[in-house]
Design a protein around this motif. Structure first.
Motif, PDB file in Angstrom:
ATOM      1  N   ARG A  41      96.907 -19.685   6.107  1.00  0.00           N
ATOM      2  CA  ARG A  41      97.179 -19.338   7.506  1.00  0.00           C
ATOM      3  C   ARG A  41      98.179 -18.182   7.641  1.00  0.00           C
ATOM      4  O   ARG A  41      98.142 -17.460   8.640  1.00  0.00           O
ATOM      5  N   TYR A  42      99.069 -17.982   6.677  1.00  0.00           N
ATOM      6  CA  TYR A  42     100.034 -16.883   6.765  1.00  0.00           C
ATOM      7  C   TYR A  42      99.665 -15.700   5.873  1.00  0.00           C
ATOM      8  O   TYR A  42     100.455 -14.763   5.715  1.00  0.00           O
ATOM      9  N   LYS A  68      94.075 -17.024  15.834  1.00  0.00           N
ATOM     10  CA  LYS A  68      94.018 -17.917  16.995  1.00  0.00           C
ATOM     11  C   LYS A  68      93.152 -17.311  18.096  1.00  0.00           C
ATOM     12  O   LYS A  68      92.336 -18.013  18.721  1.00  0.00           O
ATOM     13  N   LEU A 102      98.391 -17.424  12.883  1.00  0.00           N
ATOM     14  CA  LEU A 102      98.732 -16.059  13.277  1.00  0.00           C
ATOM     15  C   LEU A 102      97.924 -15.688  14.526  1.00  0.00           C
ATOM     16  O   LEU A 102      96.813 -16.185  14.738  1.00  0.00           O
ATOM     17  N   THR A 121      94.433 -25.476  17.196  1.00  0.00           N
ATOM     18  CA  THR A 121      95.091 -24.183  17.432  1.00  0.00           C
ATOM     19  C   THR A 121      96.385 -24.347  18.208  1.00  0.00           C
ATOM     20  O   THR A 121      97.281 -23.501  18.131  1.00  0.00           O
ATOM     21  N   SER A 122      96.503 -25.426  18.964  1.00  0.00           N
ATOM     22  CA  SER A 122      97.734 -25.693  19.713  1.00  0.00           C
ATOM     23  C   SER A 122      98.824 -26.255  18.806  1.00  0.00           C
ATOM     24  O   SER A 122     100.003 -25.905  18.936  1.00  0.00           O
ATOM     25  N   GLU A 123      98.417 -27.106  17.886  1.00  0.00           N
ATOM     26  CA  GLU A 123      99.389 -27.807  17.035  1.00  0.00           C
ATOM     27  C   GLU A 123      99.807 -27.009  15.802  1.00  0.00           C
ATOM     28  O   GLU A 123     100.927 -27.162  15.309  1.00  0.00           O
ATOM     29  N   LYS A 124      98.924 -26.187  15.289  1.00  0.00           N
ATOM     30  CA  LYS A 124      99.193 -25.450  14.049  1.00  0.00           C
ATOM     31  C   LYS A 124      99.674 -24.038  14.355  1.00  0.00           C
ATOM     32  O   LYS A 124      99.244 -23.409  15.314  1.00  0.00           O
ATOM     33  N   ASP A 125     100.535 -23.565  13.516  1.00  0.00           N
ATOM     34  CA  ASP A 125     101.139 -22.246  13.702  1.00  0.00           C
ATOM     35  C   ASP A 125     100.255 -21.174  13.061  1.00  0.00           C
ATOM     36  O   ASP A 125     100.552 -20.661  11.985  1.00  0.00           O
TER      37      ASP A 125
END
Length: 223
Positions: free
Chosen positions: A168-169, A208, A204, A198-202
């Motif tokens: 994800r990063y 998103k 990029l 998409t709301s709970e996970k950070d």
């Protein structure tokens, strides 16, 4: 049977430059577009279904070594036409081509082949996923993220989440694009899960935004 070493695709000169530009001038082209490539290679592809598995691999390898990009596309066409003959172990051998002359066009075409395999042999889905998951090669990891694009309701969300969270990063366009693509595709069958994820996970911002395109489109149509 057609002698593969004598087989040549016939392109159109004026097609070459636009096709090369579309691929950021990474590869030379014969100048033959996909429908015509498939027409020219139809007999060859049909004959490939009679090859031994060793001959099939050697032919695909030969095509992959050729300079022009259409021959890599043809190699993948040939593998797809024979995918129902291939085992998990044999597809592991073919994964070397994902890492050769890699760009989104061939990588995503190879992903389809692995997607067709897990559809045919669903009990191997998890094993296939872990073959690509956390691979040192980012194109292989792109396949782990997009492996289930054709699975719809049969998508294993635990595997999907694992693939996304691992990368994800990762500051790489084609990885972030894959994250958004896989979530957007799944949102067609389970929008609530994708909205929650998409709301709970950070994630990029780019991933998103890509993930929510389908959901936002539906919202706009309802307004």
């Amino acid at each position: 049977m057609i002698d593969i070493k004598k087989f040549q695709l016939v392109g159109v000169e004026e097609n070459k430059k636009p096709m090369e530009n579309y691929m950021k001038n990474r590869y030379p082209f014969v100048g033959v577009k996909s429908p015509d490539r498939k027409k020219q290679s139809k007999i060859l592809i049909t004959e490939s279904k009679l090859y031994s598995l060793d001959q099939l691999f050697q032919t695909i390898n030969y095509l992959y070594q050729k300079e022009e990009r259409e021959y890599q596309n043809l190699a993948i066409d040939m593998c797809e036409a024979n995918v129902n003959r291939l085992s998990y172990e044999e597809l592991q051998d073919y994964s070397q081509f994902i890492q050769l002359k890699s760009w989104w066009d061939t990588v995503d075409a190879w992903r389809k082949i692995y997607g067709l395999y897990i559809k045919r042999v669903p009990e191997d889905k998890e094993k296939m996923f872990y073959y690509f998951y956390q691979h040192e090669n980012m194109w292989m990891r792109r396949v782990s993220i997009t492996l289930q694009l054709m699975e719809k309701e049969k998508t294993d969300v635990e595997l999907l989440e694992k693939a996304i969270m691992f990368d994800r990063y990762t500051d790489e366009f084609f990885i972030q694009k894959a994250i958004g693509w896989s979530l957007r595709q799944y949102s067609k069958v389970n929008p609530n899960w994708v909205k929650a994820f998409t709301s709970e996970k950070d994630l990029l911002p780019f991933a998103k935004k890509e993930a929510l395109k389908q959901i936002n489109k539906q919202i706009n149509e309802e307004v």
